[in-house]
Motif scaffolding. Sequence first.
Motif, PDB file in Angstrom:
ATOM      1  N   VAL A 207       0.838  -1.203   0.000  1.00 33.32           N
ATOM      2  CA  VAL A 207       0.000   0.000   0.000  1.00 33.32           C
ATOM      3  C   VAL A 207       0.872   1.250   0.000  1.00 33.32           C
ATOM      4  CG1 VAL A 207      -1.758   1.309   1.246  1.00 33.32           C
ATOM      5  CG2 VAL A 207      -1.864  -1.187   1.213  1.00 33.32           C
ATOM      6  N   GLN A 209       0.559   5.277   0.508  1.00 29.37           N
ATOM      7  CA  GLN A 209      -0.363   6.229   1.115  1.00 29.37           C
ATOM      8  C   GLN A 209       0.079   7.666   0.836  1.00 29.37           C
ATOM      9  OE1 GLN A 209      -1.923   4.891   5.152  1.00 29.37           O
ATOM     10  NE2 GLN A 209       0.186   4.166   5.308  1.00 29.37           N
ATOM     11  N   ASP A 210      -0.906   8.577   0.778  1.00 26.52           N
ATOM     12  CA  ASP A 210      -0.554   9.989   0.734  1.00 26.52           C
ATOM     13  C   ASP A 210      -0.258  10.461   2.159  1.00 26.52           C
ATOM     14  OD1 ASP A 210      -3.010  10.401   1.962  1.00 26.52           O
ATOM     15  OD2 ASP A 210      -3.874  11.592   0.338  1.00 26.52           O
ATOM     16  N   SER A 213      -3.493   9.855   7.224  1.00 25.59           N
ATOM     17  CA  SER A 213      -3.650   8.534   7.814  1.00 25.59           C
ATOM     18  C   SER A 213      -5.092   8.064   7.652  1.00 25.59           C
ATOM     19  CB  SER A 213      -3.273   8.575   9.298  1.00 25.59           C
ATOM     20  OG  SER A 213      -3.185   7.288   9.838  1.00 25.59           O
ATOM     21  N   LEU A 215      -5.487   4.055   7.276  1.00 24.82           N
ATOM     22  CA  LEU A 215      -5.316   2.611   7.376  1.00 24.82           C
ATOM     23  C   LEU A 215      -5.137   2.216   8.836  1.00 24.82           C
ATOM     24  CD1 LEU A 215      -4.815  -0.186   6.028  1.00 24.82           C
ATOM     25  CD2 LEU A 215      -2.406   0.476   5.823  1.00 24.82           C
ATOM     26  N   PRO A 229       1.195   7.157   7.292  1.00 24.30           N
ATOM     27  CA  PRO A 229       2.144   7.221   6.174  1.00 24.30           C
ATOM     28  C   PRO A 229       3.549   7.497   6.674  1.00 24.30           C
ATOM     29  CG  PRO A 229       0.796   9.205   6.268  1.00 24.30           C
ATOM     30  CD  PRO A 229       0.221   8.259   7.265  1.00 24.30           C
ATOM     31  N   VAL A 257      -9.946   0.688   6.584  1.00 20.27           N
ATOM     32  CA  VAL A 257      -9.630   2.097   6.335  1.00 20.27           C
ATOM     33  C   VAL A 257     -10.789   2.933   6.870  1.00 20.27           C
ATOM     34  CG1 VAL A 257      -9.172   3.879   4.620  1.00 20.27           C
ATOM     35  CG2 VAL A 257      -8.251   1.573   4.304  1.00 20.27           C
ATOM     36  N   ARG A 266      -8.483  11.546   0.936  1.00 22.29           N
ATOM     37  CA  ARG A 266      -7.292  10.707   1.119  1.00 22.29           C
ATOM     38  C   ARG A 266      -7.114   9.854  -0.131  1.00 22.29           C
ATOM     39  NH1 ARG A 266      -6.292   5.368   2.897  1.00 22.29           N
ATOM     40  NH2 ARG A 266      -4.220   5.131   3.836  1.00 22.29           N
ATOM     41  N   SER A 268      -4.750   6.732  -2.034  1.00 25.10           N
ATOM     42  CA  SER A 268      -3.798   5.643  -1.829  1.00 25.10           C
ATOM     43  C   SER A 268      -3.762   4.769  -3.073  1.00 25.10           C
ATOM     44  CB  SER A 268      -4.152   4.810  -0.591  1.00 25.10           C
ATOM     45  OG  SER A 268      -5.305   4.029  -0.829  1.00 25.10           O
TER      46      SER A 268
END
Length: 334
Positions: A207, A209-210, A213, A215, A229, A257, A266, A268
Amino acid sequence: MQQKAILPVLDVRELQAGGERKQKFLDELAEAARTVGFFYVSGHELCRLQQQVLQLSKRFFDLPLNDKLAVEMVKSPHFRGYTRFQGELTQGKPDRREQFDIMGEQARVHFDNSDPQWWQLVGPNQWPQALPELQPVLTAYQDALTELTVSLLRAFSEALQQPRDSFADNLSQPYTHTKLIRYPGSDDASDRQGVGAHKDPGYLTIVTQDEHSGLEVLKDHEGWVAVPPLDGAVVVNIGELLELASDGYLRATYHRVVTPPAGIDRYSCAFFVAPQLDSVVPLLELPAHLKDQALGPSADPDNPLFYQVGENVLKGRLRSHPDVAQAHYFGKAS
């Protein structure tokens, strides 16, 4: 603002270094996979592509709806393309996300009624004409993620004292699946399901991620904890088929998530790898001291696992996308 990592951070350059540094990496990899099933990986060249992929993801989701619907997944029997907001289900409930899915680029397979239905998963991707830059970048990223996955599977083989290429026979044409995802923010406290709690079905998931948060992983004795992240790193987790292959030594863990707050989107990118569809999950013969530490593969009567890979993959696709199932698989979405 980045948060402190709550999972092990493994640098793949240590794996490549050899000697004691490699052995330390293998020990840490095995322990992370056995105890929580989640960890960060840093030091790989794919990390340099992360921001480019996330920027293109934002541009795709900013396209007019008609441009996205031109590649809507319901048009593809191979489960590729765009899915509208709340169009995918987890545990039977809509996820608060929109997404774009690709798999390996392949020609469609011709088969008859006597062949397994999962052969219909093989085929070409749909690409948005309004964003031609997406195809080369996302394809290159998928290739880099596949290369990292193969390296990690070899490392798992060595960590479990198996031949280095234990998984090679069913990875000559792995089933790869990349998903760009946008989670729009919301202030509705009654529905925070960005993605519902689940385990991933394949070998490994990676995964990207940007900066936001969302996840979360279910940890023993701690409950749900955030997986924030981390710059220059991706999150890796064990899938159910790898847990099955290792008799539960490598652990598939529930994760979810949570929808971001109102005013925040968000983004990802999730990448999934399973063995090639016409293969069977290998069962590793672990040494006694490792077998004693294995928890055994978990069992869920509502989600039985199949050793035949194509059956396993198709089962998950049908459950998650009932509209595609209805359109191309005669409504067999149970």
